[in-house]
Design an enzyme around this catalytic site. Structure first.
Site, PDB file in Angstrom:
ATOM      1  N   PRO A  26     -32.705 -41.513  51.102  1.00 42.45           N
ATOM      2  CA  PRO A  26     -33.514 -42.678  51.450  1.00 42.45           C
ATOM      3  C   PRO A  26     -35.023 -42.487  51.272  1.00 42.45           C
ATOM      4  CG  PRO A  26     -32.608 -41.634  53.411  1.00 42.45           C
ATOM      5  CD  PRO A  26     -31.920 -41.015  52.239  1.00 42.45           C
ATOM      6  N   ASN A  27     -35.631 -43.566  50.790  1.00 42.94           N
ATOM      7  CA  ASN A  27     -37.086 -43.702  50.615  1.00 42.94           C
ATOM      8  C   ASN A  27     -37.660 -42.917  49.442  1.00 42.94           C
ATOM      9  OD1 ASN A  27     -37.541 -45.511  52.875  1.00 42.94           O
ATOM     10  ND2 ASN A  27     -37.065 -43.770  54.175  1.00 42.94           N
ATOM     11  N   ARG A  65     -46.546 -44.427  48.007  1.00 41.77           N
ATOM     12  CA  ARG A  65     -47.057 -44.302  49.379  1.00 41.77           C
ATOM     13  C   ARG A  65     -47.060 -42.815  49.749  1.00 41.77           C
ATOM     14  NH1 ARG A  65     -43.787 -48.914  51.244  1.00 41.77           N
ATOM     15  NH2 ARG A  65     -44.321 -50.493  49.716  1.00 41.77           N
ATOM     16  N   TYR A 113     -46.423 -36.358  49.441  1.00 42.87           N
ATOM     17  CA  TYR A 113     -45.423 -36.203  48.385  1.00 42.87           C
ATOM     18  C   TYR A 113     -45.992 -36.259  46.970  1.00 42.87           C
ATOM     19  CZ  TYR A 113     -42.238 -36.887  52.277  1.00 42.87           C
ATOM     20  OH  TYR A 113     -41.573 -36.743  53.460  1.00 42.87           O
ATOM     21  N   ASN A 130     -31.183 -33.972  47.217  1.00 45.50           N
ATOM     22  CA  ASN A 130     -32.308 -34.166  48.133  1.00 45.50           C
ATOM     23  C   ASN A 130     -31.866 -35.272  49.085  1.00 45.50           C
ATOM     24  OD1 ASN A 130     -34.582 -34.609  49.600  1.00 45.50           O
ATOM     25  ND2 ASN A 130     -35.981 -34.694  47.849  1.00 45.50           N
ATOM     26  N   ALA A 162     -34.338 -37.861  54.647  1.00 49.61           N
ATOM     27  CA  ALA A 162     -34.250 -37.829  56.118  1.00 49.61           C
ATOM     28  C   ALA A 162     -32.835 -37.534  56.611  1.00 49.61           C
ATOM     29  CB  ALA A 162     -34.741 -39.158  56.692  1.00 49.61           C
ATOM     30  N   HIS A 176     -31.642 -34.114  58.121  1.00 55.82           N
ATOM     31  CA  HIS A 176     -31.856 -33.711  59.507  1.00 55.82           C
ATOM     32  C   HIS A 176     -30.938 -34.437  60.488  1.00 55.82           C
ATOM     33  CE1 HIS A 176     -35.357 -32.241  57.426  1.00 55.82           C
ATOM     34  NE2 HIS A 176     -35.755 -33.476  57.181  1.00 55.82           N
ATOM     35  N   ASP A 215     -20.173 -33.140  56.283  1.00 56.44           N
ATOM     36  CA  ASP A 215     -18.716 -33.096  56.170  1.00 56.44           C
ATOM     37  C   ASP A 215     -18.259 -33.393  54.744  1.00 56.44           C
ATOM     38  OD1 ASP A 215     -18.562 -32.485  58.850  1.00 56.44           O
ATOM     39  OD2 ASP A 215     -17.895 -34.476  59.492  1.00 56.44           O
ATOM     40  N   GLU A 239     -29.184 -27.682  48.009  1.00 55.76           N
ATOM     41  CA  GLU A 239     -30.098 -28.545  48.783  1.00 55.76           C
ATOM     42  C   GLU A 239     -31.513 -28.381  48.244  1.00 55.76           C
ATOM     43  OE1 GLU A 239     -30.263 -27.541  52.959  1.00 55.76           O
ATOM     44  OE2 GLU A 239     -31.922 -28.927  53.332  1.00 55.76           O
ATOM     45  N   HIS A 271     -35.771 -29.949  48.409  1.00 49.60           N
ATOM     46  CA  HIS A 271     -36.813 -30.799  48.997  1.00 49.60           C
ATOM     47  C   HIS A 271     -38.104 -30.617  48.218  1.00 49.60           C
ATOM     48  CE1 HIS A 271     -34.295 -31.719  52.402  1.00 49.60           C
ATOM     49  NE2 HIS A 271     -33.985 -30.432  52.447  1.00 49.60           N
ATOM     50  N   SER A 279     -41.089 -31.080  49.741  1.00 53.00           N
ATOM     51  CA  SER A 279     -42.010 -30.431  50.685  1.00 53.00           C
ATOM     52  C   SER A 279     -41.341 -29.230  51.346  1.00 53.00           C
ATOM     53  CB  SER A 279     -42.445 -31.441  51.751  1.00 53.00           C
ATOM     54  OG  SER A 279     -41.326 -31.891  52.499  1.00 53.00           O
ATOM     55  N   ARG A 318     -43.559 -28.411  58.375  1.00 54.38           N
ATOM     56  CA  ARG A 318     -43.849 -29.780  58.819  1.00 54.38           C
ATOM     57  C   ARG A 318     -43.418 -29.967  60.284  1.00 54.38           C
ATOM     58  NH1 ARG A 318     -41.992 -34.008  54.514  1.00 54.38           N
ATOM     59  NH2 ARG A 318     -43.401 -35.248  55.818  1.00 54.38           N
ATOM     60  N   ARG A 320     -38.057 -31.673  61.351  1.00 58.70           N
ATOM     61  CA  ARG A 320     -37.647 -31.447  59.960  1.00 58.70           C
ATOM     62  C   ARG A 320     -37.187 -30.012  59.717  1.00 58.70           C
ATOM     63  NH1 ARG A 320     -39.472 -36.154  57.261  1.00 58.70           N
ATOM     64  NH2 ARG A 320     -41.337 -36.965  58.227  1.00 58.70           N
TER      65      ARG A 320
HETATM   66  O1  CA2 Z   1     -39.573 -33.035  51.082  1.00 58.00           O
HETATM   67  C1  CA2 Z   1     -38.570 -33.690  50.817  1.00 58.00           C
HETATM   68  O2  CA2 Z   1     -38.100 -33.776  49.684  1.00 58.00           O
HETATM   69  C2  CA2 Z   1     -37.901 -34.514  51.936  1.00 58.00           C
HETATM   70  O3  CA2 Z   1     -36.489 -34.499  51.674  1.00 58.00           O
HETATM   71  C3  CA2 Z   1     -38.465 -35.902  51.818  1.00 58.00           C
HETATM   72  C4  CA2 Z   1     -37.956 -36.828  52.916  1.00 58.00           C
HETATM   73  C5  CA2 Z   1     -38.149 -36.211  54.286  1.00 58.00           C
HETATM   74  O4  CA2 Z   1     -37.560 -37.038  55.287  1.00 58.00           O
HETATM   75  C6  CA2 Z   1     -37.554 -34.819  54.383  1.00 58.00           C
HETATM   76  O5  CA2 Z   1     -37.847 -34.293  55.659  1.00 58.00           O
HETATM   77  C7  CA2 Z   1     -38.124 -33.913  53.306  1.00 58.00           C
HETATM   78  C8  CA2 Z   1     -38.697 -38.162  52.864  1.00 58.00           C
HETATM   79  C9  CA2 Z   1     -38.531 -38.898  51.579  1.00 58.00           C
HETATM   80  C10 CA2 Z   1     -39.316 -40.170  51.681  1.00 58.00           C
HETATM   81  O6  CA2 Z   1     -40.298 -40.148  50.671  1.00 58.00           O
HETATM   82  C11 CA2 Z   1     -41.305 -41.056  50.773  1.00 58.00           C
HETATM   83  C12 CA2 Z   1     -42.100 -41.173  49.661  1.00 58.00           C
HETATM   84  C13 CA2 Z   1     -43.148 -42.057  49.680  1.00 58.00           C
HETATM   85  C14 CA2 Z   1     -43.401 -42.818  50.807  1.00 58.00           C
HETATM   86  C15 CA2 Z   1     -42.599 -42.696  51.914  1.00 58.00           C
HETATM   87  C16 CA2 Z   1     -41.540 -41.817  51.887  1.00 58.00           C
END
Ligand code: CA2
Length: 146
Positions: free
Chosen positions: A9-10, A17, A22, A73, A76, A79, A86, A97, A99, A101, A106, A110
């Protein structure tokens, strides 16, 4: 070698953003880099993104017999999702896995990955390069059996 690369997601918002966290690279640009590297490695890559946990679970389940490795990836859901954990445990396809970041540098929430124990390894903290490093790991996944 067939690799299924899944994004949670996202991640569709990358480059639009939260640039300070990121970076400016969009998911489409990451996909283009992944495709170029996969071609060099003679691997076939299917690249997908979903904001829905159930869709990610379905894609993981369907990977059995179709893909050699999953690169995930989970964003969210990393976590929070017992369902993803599963599915990975059940599918029998080695899963890496990743990421963008360094989740350990962080917020505390996370630091815990529910999927880490059922994945063969983690690559994190290298921005878009995490995806390219994961491809290298994916094509060699059977070279380092546990
Ligand atoms: O660092 C990563 O790749 C994460 O998987 C990114 C997730 C975060 O929840 C993980 O803890 C680490 C968030 C992805 C959302 O990315 C966005 C990008 C632009 C604006 C808002 C969110």
């Amino acid at each position: 070698m067939k690799i299924l690369l899944l994004n949670g997601p996202n991640l569709n918002l990358l480059g639009q953003r939260e640039l300070e966290v990121y970076g400016r690279t969009t998911l489409a640009q990451i996909e283009a880099k992944v495709r170029a590297r996969a071609k060099k490695l003679k691997a076939a890559v299917e690249f997908r993104q979903s904001n829905q946990e159930g869709e990610l679970v379905a894609w993981i389940q369907e990977a059995r017999g179709k893909f050699d490795v999953i690169v995930l990836n989970a964003a969210a859901y990393t976590h929070t999702s017992v369902a993803l954990r599963d599915a990975i445990a059940a599918v029998g396809v080695p899963t890496i896995e990743i990421h963008l970041s360094n989740i350990h540098a962080r917020e505390e929430f996370r630091h815990k990955s529910l999927i880490a124990p059922v994945c063969c390894g983690q690559i994190l903290g290298f921005g878009p390069n995490s995806y390219l490093l994961a491809l290298e790991a994916a094509v060699n996944v059977n070279a380092n059996p546990k």
